[in-house]
Design an enzyme around this catalytic site. Structure first.
Site, mmCIF file in Angstrom:
data_model
loop_
_atom_site.group_PDB
_atom_site.id
_atom_site.type_symbol
_atom_site.label_atom_id
_atom_site.label_comp_id
_atom_site.label_asym_id
_atom_site.label_seq_id
_atom_site.Cartn_x
_atom_site.Cartn_y
_atom_site.Cartn_z
ATOM 1 N N LYS A 22 0.232 17.164 -4.054
ATOM 2 C CA LYS A 22 1.317 16.562 -3.260
ATOM 3 C C LYS A 22 1.163 15.043 -3.221
ATOM 4 C CE LYS A 22 0.941 16.320 1.378
ATOM 5 N NZ LYS A 22 1.217 15.033 1.999
ATOM 6 N N ASN A 23 -0.059 14.584 -2.962
ATOM 7 C CA ASN A 23 -0.250 13.148 -2.761
ATOM 8 C C ASN A 23 -0.139 12.341 -4.046
ATOM 9 O OD1 ASN A 23 -0.486 13.623 -0.094
ATOM 10 N ND2 ASN A 23 -2.688 13.187 0.058
ATOM 11 N N CYS A 116 3.154 9.341 13.532
ATOM 12 C CA CYS A 116 3.312 10.685 12.992
ATOM 13 C C CYS A 116 2.294 11.579 13.661
ATOM 14 C CB CYS A 116 3.137 10.693 11.477
ATOM 15 S SG CYS A 116 1.438 10.548 10.976
ATOM 16 N N ARG A 121 0.960 5.069 12.473
ATOM 17 C CA ARG A 121 0.840 4.945 11.008
ATOM 18 C C ARG A 121 1.320 3.545 10.626
ATOM 19 N NH1 ARG A 121 0.399 10.171 8.045
ATOM 20 N NH2 ARG A 121 -0.485 9.527 6.079
ATOM 21 N N ASP A 306 -8.526 14.542 4.537
ATOM 22 C CA ASP A 306 -7.614 15.678 4.413
ATOM 23 C C ASP A 306 -8.355 17.017 4.295
ATOM 24 O OD1 ASP A 306 -5.497 13.965 4.583
ATOM 25 O OD2 ASP A 306 -4.976 14.015 2.465
ATOM 26 N N ARG A 398 4.502 21.798 4.135
ATOM 27 C CA ARG A 398 4.607 20.440 3.587
ATOM 28 C C ARG A 398 3.571 20.190 2.494
ATOM 29 N NH1 ARG A 398 4.051 16.127 7.883
ATOM 30 N NH2 ARG A 398 3.874 15.023 5.925
HETATM 31 C C1 UD1 Z 1 -2.715 8.879 2.200
HETATM 32 C C2 UD1 Z 1 -2.445 10.354 2.042
HETATM 33 C C3 UD1 Z 1 -2.999 11.136 3.217
HETATM 34 C C4 UD1 Z 1 -4.478 10.819 3.405
HETATM 35 C C5 UD1 Z 1 -4.701 9.315 3.469
HETATM 36 C C6 UD1 Z 1 -6.162 8.920 3.526
HETATM 37 C C7 UD1 Z 1 -0.391 10.423 0.762
HETATM 38 C C8 UD1 Z 1 1.054 10.784 0.718
HETATM 39 N N1 UD1 Z 1 -1.012 10.568 1.944
HETATM 40 O O1 UD1 Z 1 -2.035 8.462 3.382
HETATM 41 O O2 UD1 Z 1 -2.825 12.538 2.973
HETATM 42 O O3 UD1 Z 1 -4.928 11.407 4.601
HETATM 43 O O4 UD1 Z 1 -4.117 8.666 2.327
HETATM 44 O O5 UD1 Z 1 -6.839 9.422 2.438
HETATM 45 O O6 UD1 Z 1 -0.980 10.084 -0.231
HETATM 46 N N2 UD1 Z 1 -3.620 1.618 7.713
HETATM 47 C C9 UD1 Z 1 -3.346 0.468 8.422
HETATM 48 N N3 UD1 Z 1 -2.368 -0.374 7.946
HETATM 49 C C10 UD1 Z 1 -1.681 -0.111 6.810
HETATM 50 C C11 UD1 Z 1 -1.976 1.066 6.093
HETATM 51 C C12 UD1 Z 1 -2.952 1.920 6.566
HETATM 52 O O7 UD1 Z 1 -3.940 0.192 9.456
HETATM 53 O O8 UD1 Z 1 -0.806 -0.915 6.429
HETATM 54 C C13 UD1 Z 1 -4.653 2.550 8.229
HETATM 55 C C14 UD1 Z 1 -4.032 3.903 8.634
HETATM 56 O O9 UD1 Z 1 -3.532 3.859 9.953
HETATM 57 C C15 UD1 Z 1 -5.197 4.833 8.520
HETATM 58 C C16 UD1 Z 1 -5.982 4.250 7.335
HETATM 59 O O10 UD1 Z 1 -5.529 2.910 7.187
HETATM 60 O O11 UD1 Z 1 -5.990 4.766 9.671
HETATM 61 C C17 UD1 Z 1 -5.789 5.017 6.048
HETATM 62 O O12 UD1 Z 1 -4.440 5.001 5.693
HETATM 63 P P1 UD1 Z 1 -3.936 5.073 4.179
HETATM 64 O O13 UD1 Z 1 -5.090 5.074 3.241
HETATM 65 O O14 UD1 Z 1 -2.891 4.038 4.013
HETATM 66 O O15 UD1 Z 1 -3.274 6.521 4.162
HETATM 67 P P2 UD1 Z 1 -1.833 6.898 3.655
HETATM 68 O O16 UD1 Z 1 -1.527 6.219 2.389
HETATM 69 O O17 UD1 Z 1 -0.876 6.776 4.781
#
Ligand code: UD1
Length: 418
Positions: A22-23, A116, A121, A306, A398
């Site tokens: 999915k990711n 979320c 997020r 995850d 999902r």
């Molecule tokens: C992706 C995955 C999700 C997985 C996560 C971490 C997808 C669709 N989803 O989510 O399943 O759990 O990686 O491996 O691929 N953060 C900030 N600011 C930002 C962006 C992120 O503070 O601009 C923080 C987030 O709140 C979180 C951490 O960084 O605490 C990790 O987030 P991130 O690696 O961005 O995860 P996603 O890409 O949202």
């Protein structure tokens, strides 16, 4: 509201295919927006999030056809640049369309993803990086308006945290930008390398994906191609937990051990044998489950957040005390209260969960509150004595392709009821 009815106590055994990731599929579908002509994605998982991404592509003027696990996207003339609010809300990860839209059309409007199930997020890292590449971004009343009249420019992007989504958004914005982009402290998740694999096949110039420094030289045009989505390492970890708690044995076709290098030793310590041979990963439980000390979730190559919940479901039945530290998301222990209802002994404080393994879990009425937490409850129910009624199946859908069908084929007693 649909639920799963699970009669516990059946061993999970047999052979199963790893579903497509999915990711990886979601950023690949966003990336298809950047390529002229046709993209054909094979091994796309049949999931509600994938269908939501296809609907977004439709709104943006692309032709998108789904036939089983194959998704075809034609993005010759995307005409829209606005992702409707309901689609943004349906799938938080639709933020990955931001970089692709900016790269292809130079502008986009979408609603702020907000919080979320896993807590806030934020997308500050995405926005700061895109601004550095020349995008003008305004945030008003929950809407993001982004444009880059003169086109995006390559830039040095130093991420303060290796965010998966921010790394993907910068890559998507950079492939058609003018000049070179260097991302440092980039996310190293295998899905990043998969995205780069697709983009390079379309004609992009990217090196270093999968390491902490990614270099992208902008090109003037990309052309669609055929690409196979990588196997879902998290779904593989879920199956491993299902085998562990039921004393089962599985052969998982297509699973790549190198993608779950931090997970395998935890299962071995728990008392499972894990072997890779050819294109399969075998897991069997050799002895009663034992506690594992401390598991800390970390960015890749660390233990994946995850896989935290489903592993915890197995640890709930492991003799001794295990500790899980969740370092990535703030609100990722929502399965704990439900596991406790089933007889687990788990206490949480902040980001730490202390799990005292019990001999037995009991079927109960429980509710999934998020995708992986829901899968963890399903895993626990497979081993529990009696019947579990698991609500909130929409969250599980999902990320898992017909989980009940997959587990039934392996010997579980699980049905979906409405
Ligand atoms: C992706 C995955 C999700 C997985 C996560 C971490 C997808 C669709 N989803 O989510 O399943 O759990 O990686 O491996 O691929 N953060 C900030 N600011 C930002 C962006 C992120 O503070 O601009 C923080 C987030 O709140 C979180 C951490 O960084 O605490 C990790 O987030 P991130 O690696 O961005 O995860 P996603 O890409 O949202």
């Amino acid at each position: 509201m649909q639920k799963f009815i699970i009669e516990g106590g059946k061993r999970i055994r047999g052979e199963v295919d790893a579903q497509g990731a999915k990711n990886s599929a979601l950023p690949l579908l966003a990336a298809a927006l950047l390529a002229r002509g046709e993209t054909v994605l094979y091994n796309c998982p049949r999931l509600s999030d994938v269908y939501a991404a296809c609907r977004i592509l439709g709104c943006l003027g692309c032709e998108c056809r789904v036939l089983g696990n194959t998704v075809t996207v034609r993005a010759d003339d995307p005409c829209g640049c606005c992702v409707p609010d309901e689609l943004m809300r349906e799938m938080r990860s639709s933020i990955v369309f931001l970089g692709a839209l900016l790269g292809r059309t130079g502008e986009c409007y979408l609603s702020f993803p907000g919080g979320c199930e896993l807590g806030p997020r934020p997308i500050d890292l995405h926005l700061a990086a895109l601004r550095k590449m020349g995008a003008a971004i305004t945030e008003t009343h929950g809407m993001l308006r982004c444009c880059c009249a003169g086109g995006l420019r390559g830039a040095g992007i130093q991420l303060s945290f290796p965010s998966v989504g921010a790394t993907e958004n910068v890559m998507l914005a950079a492939v058609l930008a003018q000049g070179t982009t260097v991302i440092t402290n980039a996310a190293r998740e295998p899905e990043i390398a998969d995205l780069a694999g697709y983009l390079v096949r379309c004609g992009a110039k990217i090196s270093g994906a999968g390491s902490d420094t990614i270099i992208i030289e902008g090109v003037s045009q990309l052309r669609g191609c055929e690409y196979t989505v990588m196997p879902d390492r998290i779904a593989v970890c879920t199956l491993m937990s299902a085998a562990a708690v039921t004393g089962g044995e599985l052969s998982i076709r297509g699973a790549r051990p190198q993608d779950i290098g931090a997970v395998i030793p935890v299962f071995e310590q728990m008392g499972c044998g894990v072997y890779a041979y050819s294109d399969r990963l075998f897991i069997t439980r050799n002895r009663p489950l034992a506690a594992v000390g401390t598991v800390r979730t970390m960015p890749y190559p660390g233990f994946p957040t995850d896989a935290q919940a489903t592993t915890m479901a197995a640890l709930a039945l492991a003799r001794g005390t295990s500790i899980v530290v969740e370092n990535i998301f703030e609100n990722r222990f929502r399965h704990v209260d439900e596991l406790v209802r089933m007889g687990a002994q788990i206490k949480t404080e902040g980001r730490v969960a202390v799990i005292d393994g019990v001999n037995r879990l009991y079927g109960a009425k429980v509710q999934a509150a998020d995708l992986r937490g829901g899968a963890a409850l399903a895993v626990a129910a497979l081993a529990a004595e009696g019947t579990t009624e698991l609500g909130g199946v929409k969250y599980i859908d999902r990320g898992y392709e017909e989980l009940e069908r997959c587990l039934s084929a392996l010997g579980a007693d699980i049905t979906r009821s409405s």
